[in-house]
Design a protein around this motif. Structure first.
Motif, PDB file in Angstrom:
ATOM      1  N   ILE B  84       0.837  -1.196   0.000  1.00 51.03           N
ATOM      2  CA  ILE B  84       0.000   0.000   0.000  1.00 51.03           C
ATOM      3  C   ILE B  84       0.872   1.245   0.000  1.00 51.03           C
ATOM      4  N   MET B  87       2.063   1.959  -3.292  1.00 54.09           N
ATOM      5  CA  MET B  87       0.962   2.504  -4.085  1.00 54.09           C
ATOM      6  C   MET B  87       0.819   3.994  -3.812  1.00 54.09           C
ATOM      7  N   ALA B  91       3.787   4.094  -7.220  1.00 53.46           N
ATOM      8  CA  ALA B  91       4.059   2.909  -8.027  1.00 53.46           C
ATOM      9  C   ALA B  91       2.844   1.991  -7.979  1.00 53.46           C
ATOM     10  N   ASN B  92       2.957   0.867  -8.654  1.00 55.56           N
ATOM     11  CA  ASN B  92       1.922  -0.144  -8.514  1.00 55.56           C
ATOM     12  C   ASN B  92       2.098  -0.860  -7.188  1.00 55.56           C
ATOM     13  N   TYR B  93       1.131  -1.717  -6.899  1.00 57.57           N
ATOM     14  CA  TYR B  93       1.180  -2.476  -5.659  1.00 57.57           C
ATOM     15  C   TYR B  93       2.466  -3.314  -5.624  1.00 57.57           C
ATOM     16  N   LEU B  94       3.187  -3.220  -4.511  1.00 55.08           N
ATOM     17  CA  LEU B  94       4.445  -3.957  -4.305  1.00 55.08           C
ATOM     18  C   LEU B  94       5.542  -3.545  -5.312  1.00 55.08           C
ATOM     19  N   GLY B  95       5.403  -2.392  -5.915  1.00 53.17           N
ATOM     20  CA  GLY B  95       6.475  -1.890  -6.773  1.00 53.17           C
ATOM     21  C   GLY B  95       7.514  -1.186  -5.922  1.00 53.17           C
ATOM     22  N   TYR B  96       8.540  -1.935  -5.506  1.00 57.70           N
ATOM     23  CA  TYR B  96       9.467  -1.421  -4.483  1.00 57.70           C
ATOM     24  C   TYR B  96      10.346  -0.275  -4.971  1.00 57.70           C
ATOM     25  N   GLU B 104      17.349   0.205  -7.191  1.00 60.65           N
ATOM     26  CA  GLU B 104      17.998  -0.940  -6.574  1.00 60.65           C
ATOM     27  C   GLU B 104      17.845  -0.918  -5.053  1.00 60.65           C
ATOM     28  N   GLN B 107      14.349  -1.754  -4.118  1.00 55.38           N
ATOM     29  CA  GLN B 107      14.113  -3.188  -4.103  1.00 55.38           C
ATOM     30  C   GLN B 107      14.645  -3.816  -2.814  1.00 55.38           C
ATOM     31  N   ILE B 111      12.301  -5.773  -0.267  1.00 58.23           N
ATOM     32  CA  ILE B 111      12.479  -7.191   0.043  1.00 58.23           C
ATOM     33  C   ILE B 111      12.668  -7.392   1.536  1.00 58.23           C
TER      34      ILE B 111
END
Lengths: 192, 140, 138, 483, 493
Positions: B84, B87, B91-96, B104, B107, B111
């Motif tokens: 969330i 979001m 970004a989109n959902y879970l777009g780190y 990088e 991400q 993670i």
């Protein structure tokens, strides 16, 4: 060497599986199931799936065994001798044989085991292996795929585990009271 | 229980190491096998060891059932919440990628966060299930 | 013809033993009356399915998919590993709910043997309405 | 607008009946008034339709292209006229009957009675097959509580047969026929000349027509007639409504409407698809009469007479000639007046003398002369004797049979008339000339309550009047056939 | 990015996030509030999704910003938007119904957890419907299944436990079969994305592996959707679960399984493969007809009304599969219409039974004697739902039956059309048995029985109203179902 280990492990697994069918003492069964998990973890290592092996060992041989033993303590550990030995086994055996035959039939057209040219390794997997370092910067590709590329699956997985906890709490959260009698015995929470 | 002194001491000594190992597995998951799930399971192993040696009540005093239950829920919230947040950051959902100044690092943080969610949930869930199974035998 | 068959066998032996394992688990699951044994069977069944997946991902001569500084390195397919990690967790979740159910069934029926449960259930008279007393509500 | 009123008036009446449930006089007043208003509405529609208008009202459109639509056309107006007029009379009659008989749950009775009439109006004015089907099923549902009014085990069993046959025939045969029609023609609208011409293979037409005729179970074509005698357990006004007006007539009306507006008589005559059904109808006519003979219970005898008479209408439709259709439509009206008179009389005898069997009627006519005279008139109309309206419809049916080149059917018609003369005439004969057996009856036997007697006098008079003045119905039917 | 663009993921994540919150709170009311909020929000989202998809075509949402097929994709087209609406409509109705019903049947203490499981089940079902990734289907399938096992086991009768266990075993076998099928598909194609699979599969049609994968998926899915003869878990599970759970599960779980079947066989494998190569239509025709006929027959002889309706559900699933077996747009329209319509009627019927349980604690047919007078509104709802089940005109049941018969006639399968109609009459028989007892049998004693409370009646009647309204004004639902059917057959404009 790899292949030899593979064959040995598979043979051991088969032997364990047969044992599991035959043994009736549930403690022994659970222990054997743990051994089965350990063996499969070994197999996973041979097949380069170290993460999976790690997890299988921890879950299959560890947690799962503990939970089984916990349950056995509550339900008793002796499986009843099947009363209808002759008849009972025919239908399941037929189902299993047919299913197995179908699977073997299906594997006939499976690409040869271990071939790098198999379609399974392309399309998506090679992308992960090539791009993970640039896109995510994590050397363990399994972690990268697990937590990022397919992170949503993992979130679903976490939710499944949570759902299991909710289920167990709903089932066992009421305190132990034996329910007896007719169609609709009183519930646990009535006593509270 | 006195004759089990060795066990108690042993457990006491062992437990921190197991926890440390779990944390290693967790944080080193990027580089070697392991991650939140495996770490969670190892934590549970430490926990089971403590229960076996010290008894259910003692462990429940340190780690009350409600606490481990809450862990189970909080982990899921942490995981889903990370999505969330990304979001909200555009970004989109879970777009780190948007979690840090460059993709990088983003991400990495992402993670780490979701693996922490997995760890907490797995520990919470397994401990909860264990409490319920083990507790079932006694209250009878 | 013969050699074709042989190469088939060699190429598939891994799969075939896995199929055997799967079917053993499946057999335990559907032929055994003890609920705990059923769950063990389910576990064996699922674990064997995991082996099928992992076998698919194996590349001969490959290594675990942890990147090293070697452009020539051949890695096995990481995707089946990820899927199976998920599946293992799902499996243990199912097992724990199943065990909880078995425990409750033992408390309610006094047994976890399927035929005994069936016998008890056949004896329950539906006509005897529990009435409102059984309800918790107002 | 007026079409909407024709549904709304009885439906509203039902609501008011519930409102006034505690005050019987007001409740019955509402029933009567609503009946009168409805008749007025239908008369107005009749005027409009006679002038060539075809008012239409779309209620809803459940399926794209298949609306729920009302449309007034001559055949429907004829049926609506008969039904709405007889509602007035039946209400009048019920007031006497229900009070005289001390029935329970009278409010429920009047409510469902009103709903039944509303659904009959829907059937009468249905603008397409779908609408017809909808109101047909609603009619089955709304009359169910009337049939099982007594609430006894026997009533329950009868209700099961009633609904079972009506629903299963309509669902299995009629609905299939409707979907088939839609599949073939792409529309369900009623159109002059039919919609199926050239759209169904010639070999399939007899099957499709058969599905309709048997699927419209309310037409009581054998072997699906069992519900009709079973429904005899209902109170007599209900029997009158069911067997003379609402339910059975809705059935034969639907058959006629399908023949004329879905198949088209030219198409049918051209394919000869209806010939086998003529003989099914003829068989029903004869068998129904024969069974009626064997029944001693008055209402059962009348019920089998109805089974037989309904097939006249079906037969007329199956003849697929102009005269046949005219005769068929006229018979809907004529039989309605005749049969309702007979049922009123049977009910009056039951209320006043507590007799239900034919063999018990000896000499009763002398105590109840008006009732038995009316019965005589009704009998004449059913048999088709002048000077009653029934003679007209029999005449046209005979002409139709000859037109269709089926002289054999004329013989069947004559034979059945003789049979019905025999089994119906027995009743007034016994009543007037039979010797009272056993000890003299208690002297108290008199005519039934005034409203009931008034009602049966009105309908008997109508039977006579229709001989002299069949014009309104005849004109409507000629509009249908386009002569 | 606007919030509108996130609708596909919000559809699933909102209830999923609310579930752990439910487990955290201690207050029953708050937990219920969260469940209701989650259900209503998914209804709103699904309706917006449906209108968006109808207006401008499929929506793809790349989770984690990874382009498919590398990441997991949510892909909403008319078909799954429709299924999302079906599930969330029922969920919203059940959520409001549950507040009182669950308190009476499950007990106070476990209520927050109950709603957590309810939300998990909901988000699992929505997730299955929304996703465009085959493995993700499995994960969400397990979320919904695990919570469903728990929910079913909460029934007051101890047989709820054994039925939940049997369901667990059968469900896990089904899921494992699905996993095997997915694995074999993956082995031959190297991808898990549905869109991607549908493009690659035609090149490998001939492989035996693909056919075996097809077989395993078929068996697994049919277990999940309880297609005869794999339905054995269903009747008891529905009969002994708490009323609200039965209403929810009966109206949604099998529907989502039917959706999975459609998605796998028609979108992924493609209609040409399913009907042309595998001959799916013939097999399904046979199974569907047997299911409809035998299960309607069994339903007639049930004494437990919940079980009666459960068997009826198995028969009704047969209708949906029958529509599929016609292999035509009309047939699929019938399937998709019945998907929704059956959810509406069974939802209403089981809710009405829940009202009965709430007052008299039993749904044995003898216990329902005289209820027509004691609980007029409840029984009227039951009658209305029952008529819809029979397929009386002006109810939704008629609409789907109409298309089913039309589909049969299109194929020239007359006997099938007749059989469908005959089984409608059988439905009438089993519905009527209940009606007769309720309206014509005197109540057993003079113990006063009050009408069910409004909080139960309002949601029940809301569904009944939908049954009637959408039966009278079916144009829109038919339009959506038809477009969805075209999408599935690959003939969309």
């Amino acid at each position: 060497m790899e292949t030899a280990t593979d064959i040995v492990l598979l043979a051991l697994l088969a032997a364990t599986a047969v044992g599991l069918v035959r043994i009736r003492n549930l403690f022994a069964v659970v222990m054997l199931a743990g051994i089965y998990s350990l063996l499969s973890a070994g197999l996973f290592t041979v097949l380069d799936a170290v993460d999976v092996a790690f997890t299988e060992a921890a879950v299959g041989a560890g947690i799962s065994t503990v939970l089984f033993l916990g349950a056995l303590a509550l339900v008793g550990h002796r499986e009843k001798k099947p009363t209808r030995t002759g008849r009972m086994q025919v239908l399941p055996l037929a189902v299993v044989l047919i299913t197995g035959a179908a699977l073997v039939y299906g594997t006939m057209d499976l690409p040869p085991f271990g071939d790098a040219a198999n379609p399974v390794h392309h399309r998506v997997a090679d992308h992960y292996l090539e791009e993970t370092y640039h896109e995510i910067g994590v050397p363990n590709v399994v972690t990268a795929v697990l937590a990022s590329y397919r992170g949503y699956d993992t979130m679903g997985e976490t939710t499944v585990v949570f759902a299991a906890a909710v289920g167990v709490m709903l089932l066992l959260g009421g305190g132990a009271r034996r329910r007896r009698g007719g169609a609709a015995p009183a519930s646990e929470s009535e006593s509270e | 229980m006195r004759e089990e002194l060795v066990l108690r001491v042993g457990a006491k000594v062992l437990a921190p190491f197991i926890v440390a190992f779990a944390l290693y597995v967790h944080f080193h998951g990027d580089y070697s096998p392991g991650g939140g799930f495996q770490a969670g399971v190892i934590l549970v192993a430490a926990f089971v060891l403590l229960v076996l040696v010290y008894g259910l009540e003692a462990v429940q005093q340190v780690l009350p059932p409600r606490f481990v239950q809450a862990c189970a829920a909080v982990g899921v919230l942490l995981y889903a919440g990370t999505g969330i947040v990304t979001m909200l950051l555009g970004a989109n959902y879970l777009g780190y990628n948007v979690l840090a100044h460059d993709p990088e690092h983003g991400q990495h943080y992402g993670i780490l966060l979701v693996e922490a969610g997995v760890l907490i949930t797995v520990f919470g869930v397994m401990a909860t299930i264990f409490y319920h199974l083990a507790g079932r035998g006694r209250s009878e | 013809m013969m050699s074709e068959l042989l190469s088939q066998v060699v190429g598939s032996y891994n799969y075939w033993i896995v199929v055997f394992l799967m079917m053993t688990g499946f057999y335990i699951l559907i032929s055994r009356g003890n609920l705990i044994k059923k769950l063990v069977g389910l576990n064996v069944f699922q674990t064997s399915v995991f082996m099928l997946y992992i076998s698919l991902g194996k590349i001969t001569g490959g290594t675990a998919p942890i990147l090293v500084d070697d452009p020539e390195a051949l890695y096995s397919n990481p995707l089946p590993h990820v899927l199976i990690l998920t599946a293992i967790v799902v499996g243990i979740a199912t097992t724990s709910v199943g065990l909880a159910l078995a425990v409750r069934i033992k408390e309610a029926y006094g047994t976890v043997e399927e035929d005994e449960i069936n016998e008890i259930e056949a004896g329950i008279d539906d006509r005897r309405a529990p009435g409102r007393a059984a309800l918790r509500g107002p | 607008m007026r079409l909407g009123l024709s549904l709304l008036v009885p439906a509203l009446a039902a609501v008011l009946i519930v409102v006034f449930r505690a005050r019987p006089n007001l409740r019955e007043g509402v029933s009567l008034a609503a009946a009168a208003v409805l008749f007025g509405v239908v008369l107005q529609l009749h005027g409009a339709v006679s002038d060539g208008a075809r008012p239409e009202l779309v209620l809803a459109e459940p399926f794209p292209g298949i609306p729920l639509v009302l449309e007034a056309e001559p055949l429907g107006v004829l049926f609506a006229l008969v039904a709405s007029f007889l509602w007035i009379v039946t209400t009048l009659y019920s007031i006497g009957y229900m009070r005289g008989h001390h029935e329970k749950n009278q409010t429920r009775f009047y409510v469902f009675f009103a709903y039944a009439i509303a659904s009959v109006m829907g059937v009468a004015f249905a603008g397409n097959l779908f609408t017809l089907f909808v109101f047909y099923e609603i009619l089955s549902l709304t009359t169910f509580p009337l049939v099982t009014h007594a609430g006894t085990e026997a009533a329950k069993r009868a209700g099961r047969v009633y609904l079972g046959i009506l629903f299963s025939t309509s669902i299995v045969f009629q609905l299939l026929a409707i979907v088939w029609t839609y599949f073939a023609a792409g529309t369900l609208d009623f159109q002059a000349g039919g919609i199926l011409d050239g759209r169904v293979a010639a070999g399939a037409v007899p099957v499709l027509l058969g599905l309709f005729v048997f699927g419209i179970g309310k037409a009581a074509v054998m072997p699906f007639h069992r519900w009709l005698p079973a429904a005899m357990v209902a109170p007599t006004p209900v029997s009158a409504l069911l067997h003379a007006v609402a339910v059975v007539k809705a059935g034969v009306f639907a058959v006629l409407k399908v023949t004329v507006y879905v198949f088209g008589i030219d198409f049918l005559a051209g394919t000869g698809a209806s010939v086998w059904l003529m003989w099914v109808a003829a068989t029903t006519i004869l068998l129904g009469s024969l069974v009626a003979f064997t029944k001693d219970n008055l209402k059962a005898r009348l019920a089998y007479s109805t089974v037989s008479q309904l097939s006249y209408v079906v037969l007329g439709a199956m003849l697929a000639t102009s005269w046949g259709v005219v005769g068929s439509g006229m018979h809907i009206a004529m039989h309605a007046f005749g049969k309702i008179t007979l049922f009123f009389c049977a009910g009056a005898i039951m209320v006043a003398a507590h007799k239900t069997e034919v063999s018990q009627l000896n000499g009763l006519g002398r105590s109840m002369p008006v009732t038995f005279l009316a019965f005589l008139v009704g009998t004449a109309s059913i048999v088709g004797l002048p000077p009653t309206g029934g003679s007209w419809s029999k005449w046209f049916l005979g002409m139709g049979a000859l037109d269709a080149g089926q002289a054999g059917l004329v013989v069947v018609l004559m034979l059945s008339s003789l049979l019905s003369l025999a089994y119906l005439m027995e009743i007034p004969m016994k009543g007037f000339f039979g010797k009272r057996s056993g000890p003299p009856e208690s002297p108290g036997i008199r005519e039934a309550p005034l409203p009931s007697v008034a009602a049966l006098v009105v309908t008997a008079a109508a039977c006579l009047l229709l001989f002299v003045y069949p014009d309104p119905f005849y004109r409507l039917m000629t509009m249908v056939t386009g002569q | 990015m606007r919030i509108v663009d996130h609708l596909p993921i919000l559809q699933v994540v909102v209830p999923l996030v609310l579930a752990p919150l439910c487990a955290l709170v201690r207050s029953r009311r708050l937990a219920w509030g969260l469940a209701a909020a989650g259900s209503v929000s998914s209804l709103v989202v699904s309706l917006r999704l449906l209108s968006a998809v109808m207006a401008s075509g499929p929506i793809s949402y790349a989770i984690g910003d990874w382009a498919p097929p590398f990441g997991i994709e949510y892909r909403i087209d008319v078909v799954n938007a429709w299924v999302l609406v079906v599930v969330s409509t029922i969920a919203a109705a059940v959520a409001f119904y549950a507040r009182v019903s669950v308190q009476a049947e499950v007990g106070d203490r476990r209520i927050p957890l109950f709603y957590a499981a309810y939300l998990l089940c909901l988000s699992g079902l929505l997730g299955i419907a929304a996703t465009g990734d085959v493995f993700n289907v499995f994960v969400f399938l397990e979320i919904s299944s695990l919570s469903a096992y728990a929910l079913i086991s909460l029934g007051r009768d101890r047989r709820a436990l054994t039925s939940a266990f049997r369901y667990l075993i059968m469900g896990s076998v089904g899921a494992t079969f699905i996993v095997i099928g997915i694995g074999l598909l993956y082995a031959t194609t190297g991808t898990l994305n549905m869109e991607d699979l549908s493009e690659i599969l035609p090149q490998v049609w001939d492989a035996r592996t693909v056919k075996v994968a097809y077989g395993f998926l078929a068996v697994g899915l049919c277990l999940k959707l309880a297609l005869f003869p794999l339905h054995l878990w269903l009747p008891n599970a529905y009969a002994f679960a708490p009323s609200a759970v039965t209403a929810f599960m009966a109206a949604t779980a099998t529907k989502v399984a039917v959706y999975m079947l459609l998605r796998f066989f028609l979108t992924i494998f493609g209609a040409a493969f399913s009907f042309g190569v595998m001959g799916l239509d013939r097999l399904l025709l046979l199974l569907a007809l047997t299911a409809i006929f035998s299960m309607s027959l069994v339903a007639i002889f049930q004494a437990n009304v919940k079980r009666l309706l459960a068997y009826s559900s198995v028969a009704q699933i047969g209708y949906m599969i029958l529509g599929l077996s016609f292999a035509s747009v009309t047939g699929l329209t019938a399937t998709l219409l019945h998907l929704f319509n059956h959810a509406l009627m069974k939802g209403a019927l089981f809710m009405a039974l829940g009202c009965v349980v709430y007052r008299i604690g039993s749904v044995h047919i003898d216990a329902m004697a005289g209820l027509g007078r004691r609980m007029p509104l409840t029984m009227a709802a039951f009658v209305a739902g029952g008529l819809s089940l029979v397929g009386v005109p002006l109810t939704v049941g008629f609409v789907s039956k109409w298309y089913l018969i039309l589909g049969a006639l299109e194929r020239g399968w007359w006997p099938v059309a007749v059989l469908v109609l005959i089984t409608s009459v059988m439905a009438l028989v089993y519905v009527w048995r209940v009606v007769e007892v309720a309206y014509f049998k005197p109540p057993p004693d003079d113990e006063p029985i009050a009408e069910a409370p409004a909080s139960l009646l309002v949601p029940t009647w809301a569904l009944v109203a939908l049954n009637v309204y959408l039966g009278i004004d079916a144009g829109r639902t038919i339009g959506v179902a038809e477009q969805a059917a075209r999408t599935l057959m690959g003939t969309a404009p």
